[in-house]
Design a protein around this motif. Structure first.
Motif, PDB file in Angstrom:
ATOM      1  N   GLN A 104       0.238  -7.316  -4.004  1.00  0.00           N
ATOM      2  CA  GLN A 104       0.428  -6.021  -3.161  1.00  0.00           C
ATOM      3  C   GLN A 104       1.416  -5.141  -3.664  1.00  0.00           C
ATOM      4  O   GLN A 104       1.339  -3.907  -4.120  1.00  0.00           O
ATOM      5  N   ILE A 105       2.560  -5.756  -3.845  1.00  0.00           N
ATOM      6  CA  ILE A 105       3.835  -5.046  -4.447  1.00  0.00           C
ATOM      7  C   ILE A 105       3.625  -4.386  -5.723  1.00  0.00           C
ATOM      8  O   ILE A 105       4.009  -3.149  -6.040  1.00  0.00           O
ATOM      9  N   GLU A 106       3.088  -5.062  -6.744  1.00  0.00           N
ATOM     10  CA  GLU A 106       2.854  -4.608  -7.946  1.00  0.00           C
ATOM     11  C   GLU A 106       1.537  -3.636  -7.843  1.00  0.00           C
ATOM     12  O   GLU A 106       1.873  -2.523  -8.595  1.00  0.00           O
ATOM     13  N   TYR A 107       0.710  -3.607  -7.130  1.00  0.00           N
ATOM     14  CA  TYR A 107      -0.131  -2.375  -6.695  1.00  0.00           C
ATOM     15  C   TYR A 107       0.512  -1.243  -6.299  1.00  0.00           C
ATOM     16  O   TYR A 107       0.259  -0.140  -6.911  1.00  0.00           O
ATOM     17  N   LEU A 108       1.393  -1.360  -5.271  1.00  0.00           N
ATOM     18  CA  LEU A 108       2.263  -0.226  -4.847  1.00  0.00           C
ATOM     19  C   LEU A 108       3.001   0.547  -6.137  1.00  0.00           C
ATOM     20  O   LEU A 108       2.936   1.685  -5.986  1.00  0.00           O
ATOM     21  N   HIS A 109       3.412  -0.419  -6.829  1.00  0.00           N
ATOM     22  CA  HIS A 109       4.427   0.256  -7.862  1.00  0.00           C
ATOM     23  C   HIS A 109       3.367   0.807  -9.082  1.00  0.00           C
ATOM     24  O   HIS A 109       3.874   1.582  -9.742  1.00  0.00           O
ATOM     25  N   THR A 110       2.212   0.327  -9.099  1.00  0.00           N
ATOM     26  CA  THR A 110       1.367   0.977 -10.157  1.00  0.00           C
ATOM     27  C   THR A 110       0.989   2.321  -9.528  1.00  0.00           C
ATOM     28  O   THR A 110       0.600   3.300 -10.208  1.00  0.00           O
ATOM     29  N   ALA A 111       0.620   2.341  -8.288  1.00  0.00           N
ATOM     30  CA  ALA A 111       0.235   3.565  -7.723  1.00  0.00           C
ATOM     31  C   ALA A 111       1.147   4.641  -7.366  1.00  0.00           C
ATOM     32  O   ALA A 111       1.073   5.849  -7.457  1.00  0.00           O
ATOM     33  N   PHE A 112       2.378   4.144  -7.208  1.00  0.00           N
ATOM     34  CA  PHE A 112       3.347   5.103  -6.840  1.00  0.00           C
ATOM     35  C   PHE A 112       4.691   4.979  -7.747  1.00  0.00           C
ATOM     36  O   PHE A 112       5.351   3.889  -7.830  1.00  0.00           O
ATOM     37  N   GLU A 113       4.940   5.916  -8.796  1.00  0.00           N
ATOM     38  CA  GLU A 113       6.114   5.765  -9.627  1.00  0.00           C
ATOM     39  C   GLU A 113       7.448   5.884  -8.735  1.00  0.00           C
ATOM     40  O   GLU A 113       7.451   6.595  -7.746  1.00  0.00           O
ATOM     41  N   ASP A 114       8.560   5.376  -9.055  1.00  0.00           N
ATOM     42  CA  ASP A 114       9.665   5.396  -8.291  1.00  0.00           C
ATOM     43  C   ASP A 114       9.453   5.079  -6.645  1.00  0.00           C
ATOM     44  O   ASP A 114      10.329   5.659  -5.885  1.00  0.00           O
ATOM     45  N   PHE A 115       8.604   4.033  -6.368  1.00  0.00           N
ATOM     46  CA  PHE A 115       8.318   3.690  -5.101  1.00  0.00           C
ATOM     47  C   PHE A 115       9.684   3.076  -4.323  1.00  0.00           C
ATOM     48  O   PHE A 115      10.467   2.213  -5.049  1.00  0.00           O
ATOM     49  N   SER A 116      10.031   3.419  -3.386  1.00  0.00           N
ATOM     50  CA  SER A 116      11.348   3.084  -2.767  1.00  0.00           C
ATOM     51  C   SER A 116      11.192   2.764  -1.257  1.00  0.00           C
ATOM     52  O   SER A 116      10.194   3.553  -0.720  1.00  0.00           O
ATOM     53  N   ARG A 130       8.879   6.598  -0.089  1.00  0.00           N
ATOM     54  CA  ARG A 130       8.974   7.399  -0.839  1.00  0.00           C
ATOM     55  C   ARG A 130       8.415   6.956  -2.251  1.00  0.00           C
ATOM     56  O   ARG A 130       8.523   6.047  -2.756  1.00  0.00           O
ATOM     57  N   GLY A 131       7.978   8.189  -3.072  1.00  0.00           N
ATOM     58  CA  GLY A 131       7.411   7.891  -4.294  1.00  0.00           C
ATOM     59  C   GLY A 131       6.763   8.984  -4.957  1.00  0.00           C
ATOM     60  O   GLY A 131       6.741  10.206  -4.367  1.00  0.00           O
ATOM     61  N   ARG A 132       6.171   8.979  -5.987  1.00  0.00           N
ATOM     62  CA  ARG A 132       5.125   9.963  -6.648  1.00  0.00           C
ATOM     63  C   ARG A 132       3.735   9.107  -6.884  1.00  0.00           C
ATOM     64  O   ARG A 132       3.842   8.058  -7.321  1.00  0.00           O
ATOM     65  N   HIS A 133       2.715   9.647  -6.450  1.00  0.00           N
ATOM     66  CA  HIS A 133       1.351   9.275  -6.800  1.00  0.00           C
ATOM     67  C   HIS A 133       0.940   9.374  -8.119  1.00  0.00           C
ATOM     68  O   HIS A 133       0.337  10.449  -8.578  1.00  0.00           O
ATOM     69  N   ASN A 134       1.265   8.276  -8.871  1.00  0.00           N
ATOM     70  CA  ASN A 134       0.809   8.489 -10.341  1.00  0.00           C
ATOM     71  C   ASN A 134      -0.088   7.398 -10.996  1.00  0.00           C
ATOM     72  O   ASN A 134      -0.422   7.291 -11.933  1.00  0.00           O
ATOM     73  N   GLY A 135      -0.867   6.789  -9.775  1.00  0.00           N
ATOM     74  CA  GLY A 135      -1.780   5.623 -10.048  1.00  0.00           C
ATOM     75  C   GLY A 135      -2.821   5.731  -9.018  1.00  0.00           C
ATOM     76  O   GLY A 135      -2.702   6.259  -7.861  1.00  0.00           O
ATOM     77  N   GLU A 151      14.978  -5.086  -1.387  1.00  0.00           N
ATOM     78  CA  GLU A 151      15.066  -6.065  -2.726  1.00  0.00           C
ATOM     79  C   GLU A 151      13.623  -6.131  -3.392  1.00  0.00           C
ATOM     80  O   GLU A 151      13.434  -6.105  -4.519  1.00  0.00           O
ATOM     81  N   VAL A 152      12.673  -6.563  -2.455  1.00  0.00           N
ATOM     82  CA  VAL A 152      11.459  -6.845  -2.971  1.00  0.00           C
ATOM     83  C   VAL A 152      10.674  -5.435  -3.387  1.00  0.00           C
ATOM     84  O   VAL A 152      10.180  -5.303  -4.267  1.00  0.00           O
ATOM     85  N   ILE A 170       1.711 -14.164   6.377  1.00  0.00           N
ATOM     86  CA  ILE A 170       0.673 -13.349   6.661  1.00  0.00           C
ATOM     87  C   ILE A 170       1.083 -11.933   6.604  1.00  0.00           C
ATOM     88  O   ILE A 170       2.208 -11.785   7.509  1.00  0.00           O
ATOM     89  N   ASP A 171       0.569 -10.946   6.151  1.00  0.00           N
ATOM     90  CA  ASP A 171       1.039  -9.659   6.145  1.00  0.00           C
ATOM     91  C   ASP A 171      -0.071  -8.748   6.436  1.00  0.00           C
ATOM     92  O   ASP A 171      -1.421  -8.631   5.874  1.00  0.00           O
ATOM     93  N   HIS A 172       0.091  -7.993   7.604  1.00  0.00           N
ATOM     94  CA  HIS A 172      -0.959  -7.092   8.167  1.00  0.00           C
ATOM     95  C   HIS A 172      -0.471  -5.835   7.692  1.00  0.00           C
ATOM     96  O   HIS A 172       0.376  -5.228   8.116  1.00  0.00           O
ATOM     97  N   SER A 173      -1.475  -4.995   7.132  1.00  0.00           N
ATOM     98  CA  SER A 173      -1.136  -3.615   6.598  1.00  0.00           C
ATOM     99  C   SER A 173      -2.451  -2.891   6.529  1.00  0.00           C
ATOM    100  O   SER A 173      -3.643  -3.551   6.330  1.00  0.00           O
ATOM    101  N   PRO A 174      -2.338  -1.637   6.118  1.00  0.00           N
ATOM    102  CA  PRO A 174      -3.602  -0.728   5.988  1.00  0.00           C
ATOM    103  C   PRO A 174      -4.161  -1.149   4.699  1.00  0.00           C
ATOM    104  O   PRO A 174      -5.401  -1.013   4.351  1.00  0.00           O
ATOM    105  N   LEU A 175      -3.375  -2.027   3.939  1.00  0.00           N
ATOM    106  CA  LEU A 175      -4.150  -2.531   2.490  1.00  0.00           C
ATOM    107  C   LEU A 175      -4.911  -3.486   2.835  1.00  0.00           C
ATOM    108  O   LEU A 175      -5.439  -4.215   1.826  1.00  0.00           O
ATOM    109  N   GLY A 176      -5.057  -4.300   4.014  1.00  0.00           N
ATOM    110  CA  GLY A 176      -5.673  -5.516   4.265  1.00  0.00           C
ATOM    111  C   GLY A 176      -4.634  -6.674   4.893  1.00  0.00           C
ATOM    112  O   GLY A 176      -3.681  -6.172   5.010  1.00  0.00           O
ATOM    113  N   GLU A 177      -5.077  -7.620   4.988  1.00  0.00           N
ATOM    114  CA  GLU A 177      -4.341  -8.946   5.509  1.00  0.00           C
ATOM    115  C   GLU A 177      -4.178  -9.659   4.243  1.00  0.00           C
ATOM    116  O   GLU A 177      -5.045 -10.367   3.689  1.00  0.00           O
TER     117      GLU A 177
END
Length: 144
Positions: free
Chosen positions: A56-68, A88-93, A20-21, A39-46
């Motif tokens: 972070q979610i906005e960033y992913l949706h900006t970078a990847f079209e149709d992110f799921s 899944r997604g397409r790298h458009n940002g 959902e998020v 706290i969220d640990h990921s390759p994008l940082g903490e």
């Protein structure tokens, strides 16, 4: 000790984040399912707050079209839920300093979520970054 009902509820809460998020982009849900100091640990940082997670979610949706993010498997024990999630997604940002490639991707992601008092308090997110970068054409596969 967690009961069967607690374990089922922890699974339900945990899977709401990818489904959902991340997929449906329901950022307001973060306030409902995550503790204030999550706290969220990921390759994008903490990330150390709900607001940072939303960014972070906005960033992913900006970078990847149709992110799921699709939950493929889920298991729970005590206060911890483990999920295998297909991204899944397409790298458009721009992503991690890399200009858009226009390439589609599909990679596995392992997520461990810790729940306290029906709120996500901590997440460990480990996507297949090598697979992602190879599919996006950013790096050559090893051995080639």
């Amino acid at each position: 000790m967690a009961t069967t009902a607690d374990t089922a509820e922890n699974k339900r809460i945990s899977r709401r984040f990818p489904e959902e998020v991340a997929t449906e982009r329901n950022l307001d849900l973060i306030d409902e399912i995550c503790a204030e100091g999550v706290i969220d640990h990921s390759p994008l940082g903490e990330m150390k707050s709900r607001e940072e997670l939303k960014e972070q979610i906005e960033y992913l949706h900006t970078a990847f079209e149709d992110f799921s993010a699709t939950v493929e498997d889920i298991v729970a024990e005590g206060d911890t839920v483990a999920m295998r999630v297909l991204l899944r997604g397409r790298h458009n940002g721009e992503f991690m300093g890399v200009a858009p490639t226009g390439e589609e991707f599909e990679v596995e992601n392992m997520v461990f979520t810790r729940i306290e008092e029906r709120k996500i308090v901590e997440r460990w997110v480990q996507p297949d970054m090598l697979g992602l970068f190879v599919q996006l054409g950013i790096i050559e596969p090893p051995g080639e």
